[in-house]
Design a protein around this motif. Structure first.
Motif, PDB file in Angstrom:
ATOM      1  N   SER A  22      11.887  18.885  39.356  1.00 49.40           N
ATOM      2  CA  SER A  22      13.114  18.162  39.025  1.00 49.40           C
ATOM      3  C   SER A  22      14.224  18.432  40.035  1.00 49.40           C
ATOM      4  O   SER A  22      15.154  17.639  40.152  1.00 49.40           O
ATOM      5  N   SER A  23      14.128  19.546  40.786  1.00 47.45           N
ATOM      6  CA  SER A  23      15.129  19.862  41.802  1.00 47.45           C
ATOM      7  C   SER A  23      14.521  20.843  42.803  1.00 47.45           C
ATOM      8  O   SER A  23      13.839  21.777  42.382  1.00 47.45           O
ATOM      9  N   PRO A  24      14.730  20.614  44.101  1.00 47.67           N
ATOM     10  CA  PRO A  24      15.364  19.490  44.773  1.00 47.67           C
ATOM     11  C   PRO A  24      14.605  18.186  44.525  1.00 47.67           C
ATOM     12  O   PRO A  24      13.481  18.206  44.009  1.00 47.67           O
ATOM     13  N   THR A  25      15.208  17.083  44.923  1.00 54.35           N
ATOM     14  CA  THR A  25      14.629  15.763  44.658  1.00 54.35           C
ATOM     15  C   THR A  25      13.213  15.668  45.234  1.00 54.35           C
ATOM     16  O   THR A  25      13.015  15.845  46.439  1.00 54.35           O
ATOM     17  N   ARG A  28       9.156  10.220  45.265  1.00 55.59           N
ATOM     18  CA  ARG A  28       9.014   9.234  44.186  1.00 55.59           C
ATOM     19  C   ARG A  28       8.322   8.006  44.762  1.00 55.59           C
ATOM     20  O   ARG A  28       8.335   7.778  45.962  1.00 55.59           O
ATOM     21  N   ASN A  84      11.061   8.604  50.531  1.00 55.75           N
ATOM     22  CA  ASN A  84      11.914   9.758  50.245  1.00 55.75           C
ATOM     23  C   ASN A  84      12.719  10.196  51.466  1.00 55.75           C
ATOM     24  O   ASN A  84      13.309  11.273  51.467  1.00 55.75           O
ATOM     25  N   ASN A  87      16.049  11.885  51.177  1.00 58.06           N
ATOM     26  CA  ASN A  87      16.144  13.136  50.418  1.00 58.06           C
ATOM     27  C   ASN A  87      15.549  14.335  51.149  1.00 58.06           C
ATOM     28  O   ASN A  87      15.118  15.292  50.511  1.00 58.06           O
ATOM     29  N   GLN A  89      15.424  17.736  52.781  1.00 57.94           N
ATOM     30  CA  GLN A  89      16.217  18.965  52.710  1.00 57.94           C
ATOM     31  C   GLN A  89      16.134  19.689  54.056  1.00 57.94           C
ATOM     32  O   GLN A  89      15.122  19.611  54.742  1.00 57.94           O
ATOM     33  N   ILE A 191       8.449  18.220  47.860  1.00 51.82           N
ATOM     34  CA  ILE A 191       9.808  18.177  48.398  1.00 51.82           C
ATOM     35  C   ILE A 191       9.676  18.010  49.916  1.00 51.82           C
ATOM     36  O   ILE A 191       9.016  18.810  50.587  1.00 51.82           O
TER      37      ILE A 191
END
Length: 196
Positions: A22-25, A28, A84, A87, A89, A191
């Protein structure tokens, strides 16, 4: 009235999710995943973004849009970096990264968190970053609301030496992997990150 609601609640529990970062994104599904894995796989993942990998190969094989050269269902459930890219990181060597996982239907088993090279589907670095060899997502603990906190909220440390990898977006992922032994189901969530 309660006797009518209980069967509905049980049905909802069997049809709903299992687990996901659920975190980090996490990655999807989107257009890049449709182009690589086909509409059937993406529709299944969209319906339940936390469901297991098993079953996806059969959907893919029956879909004319599936490209075996572009879609590895056993890496991030086939979800593509292109969906993604916004998103990604950025982490530094030695940095501690907090990861949160949502578990909604437990299946006791083993789990790990690893850095994976997306081209070769191999581990980057000396070993998995974190390992639960057994007892992960134990149903008895989950339903008693006693799931160990470190199974859903934990830190991993980015290794100091990644062999020159993970500097380019899409090259590496931090992958959470869980296998429920009784259910014989695999769950993956990824991630996207770079090391700078």
């Amino acid at each position: 009235m309660l006797s009518q609601l209980l069967p509905l609640a049980a049905l909802a529990a069997t049809a709903s999710a299992h687990g996901l970062i659920s975190s980090p994104t996490p990655r999807r599904p989107g257009d890049a995943s449709v182009a690589a894995c086909g509409r059937s796989v993406v529709n299944d993942i969209t319906r339940d973004q936390t469901s297991h990998v098993e079953g996806l190969p059969e959907l893919a094989a029956a879909d004319a849009g599936y490209r075996a050269d572009a879609c590895n269902l056993w890496l991030c459930r086939g979800l593509q970096f292109g969906d993604n890219a916004a998103n990604v990181q950025t982490y530094a060597p030695g940095q501690s990264v907090n990861v949160r996982v949502t578990l909604t239907i437990p299946h006791v088993g083993a789990a790990n968190v690893s850095i994976v090279d997306t081209r070769s589907d191999t581990l980057v670095g000396p070993a998995p970053l974190l390992v639960w060899p057994s007892g992960y997502a134990d149903e008895r603990q989950f339903y008693a609301r006693q799931t160990p906190a470190n199974q859903t909220n934990f830190n991993v440390t980015i290794p100091q030496d990644l062999g020159g990898k993970c500097a380019v977006p899409g090259e590496c992922v931090i992958q959470w992997w869980w296998y429920g032994t009784g259910a014989r189901q695999t769950y993956e969530s990824c991630i996207d990150f770079i090391v700078a």
